[in-house]
Design an enzyme around this catalytic site. Sequence first.
Site: not given
Ligand SMILES: [Zn+2]
Length: 605
Positions: A566, A500, A447
């Site tokens: 996200e 993210h 990530e």
């Molecule tokens: Zn994260």
Amino acid sequence: MKRPALIAFFLLSFLLFSPSLADASLKLFVDDVEVALQRDLVMINGNYMIPLWVFAEHLGAQVQVDQSHLQIVFPDQTIQMQLGAEFALVDGKEYKLEVAPQLLDGEIIVPLRFMADQRHLSLTYIQELNGFRLSRKAPRFSGLGSLLSGEGLGAPTEGGEAQPVGSEREEKEPGASVVLYEPSTERGLKEIAFLGGPRATIFLDLESYTGYQTYLLEHPARLVIDLYGVNGDPPPALEVDSPVVSSIRASRFDEQTLRVVCDLQAPTGYQVLPAPEGGLTIEFNYQLTALQLEEVEGNLVLSFASSAAPEVHTTYLQNPLRLVLDFQDTTLMTRSFDLTVNLGPVVRFRAGQHSPSVTRVVLELSEPLASLPIEERAAGSFIVPLFQGTASDLAAYLRTQQDQRSGGEGTELLPVQEGVLSGLVIAVDPGHGGSDPGTIGYRGTFEKDVNLAISLYLGELLSEAGAKVVYTRDSDVYVSIFRRPEIALEAQADLFVSIHVNSHIERGRARGTETLYRAGDPISERFARIVQDELVKAITLIDRRIWGRNDLAVFNGSDIPSILVEVGFLDHPDEEVLLRAPGFQEAAAQGIFNGIVRFYLENKR
Ligand SMILES: [Zn+2]
């Protein structure tokens, strides 16, 4: 590297004390034995690295370390490497390495793919075990998912074709038909379509696949794409009439792998982009030829030939004064050059391949010079008119011309959005980093790497639009979640955007885009809604809506309007393929950028 004297000690300690089992997310097996890794396998420049001690502990090598020199002695082979050096000697023969061996937290790590190739070990990613298996035996086709995803596992060593899985297939040429499976009427690769166009675009219509790996090879020039997890017969070969590609053929490489070979007129850069509706698109670079500096009717122009006008990014640099033109997605088909010219204010004129996708032209100047948008003179023949004066002289000139200017495509010298965010300070927060990898994808993507890539693209767009960008990190380092809002406060940021990618408790179950905001803060909520809206529009993943959160340190550490995007789910196999693709990362950055601009324009004053 910094403490060579300690290397031998560290290595010795690893050999004496069997390393204890750590919570390594991605596992490593040698045959059926799990290697007790001290820490997660790291990926550097797309190459997984393996601790050197594994060869001593599990693969019968004697390992000697003398200062920075590594000698790995097997009964039948000696491999020598050097910390920080991108080459290796295998029984005296030199090989180029994609990534140098290095010392990481007291542990020497070497490129996994390279070592597996040299030792004729099969390297398989096993989904069920979430790990790699190095195997000394010829691989059994057990039906376990053999997958080495993306560009992740390195390229073949010099002169060699890729040997993805084991020694058994070494003598096979690409294109040879290898019957290792029962022919079926179902085709994993339904069709190879040559779409043509200025970038000789190819579309691989794939039912499904688990990963791919590409190799650009010379003599003869060709691009090899190994598609993993693709079964069925290969579609027929395709002869094409294009200045870039001459033919495209597919063959079965092994039970799990279909190999597509694009024969090229000359080696050139390329991009593989997962298509949102499935399949893969391959785009080759524009081919830049006949690059010249000329005087046309008393005006200086840079002329070139290409199938179409590429995008050009222009930069001015001082000391010495120079105008840098970066031709995007372009391969320079002539040799690089560096000429003294003394033509108008141009003192020197040079060009070269700056990166696989960028051709860089530099004009060294005695006086300011600026470039205008590309004009097409005739089919395939273009000019960049050059303007004697500073960039702001040119900007003033262009503003008066703006109405007549149609399109203006092909240059980003004066983007329409220029200055739209002037005066704004924006904190861009790439999640995780350093020792904290964040979520680890189905194919081993970290990530932290995806977050950073998207954040840097976003930062570029924001800077171009006149904003001041403050990164909480701009490299692979660890920054605590408490420090991140402090950095934004210290920079007096107006907005805080954390980037993210997501994961779900049940891996692979969820997909889509969501944006979090500071709960109870209406400005953050409005900001989140607009960014979510624009991001979903840009990348077309499922809209999972926005969520208020009161438990996140990055929100609670400041009162700056804050959101956390996200982008997608890294633990979903389809979305991981997208998230690791630079084209998709750029599209995501563009979507977030559009949201920030819209939020600012709708809410300023
Ligand atoms: Zn994260």
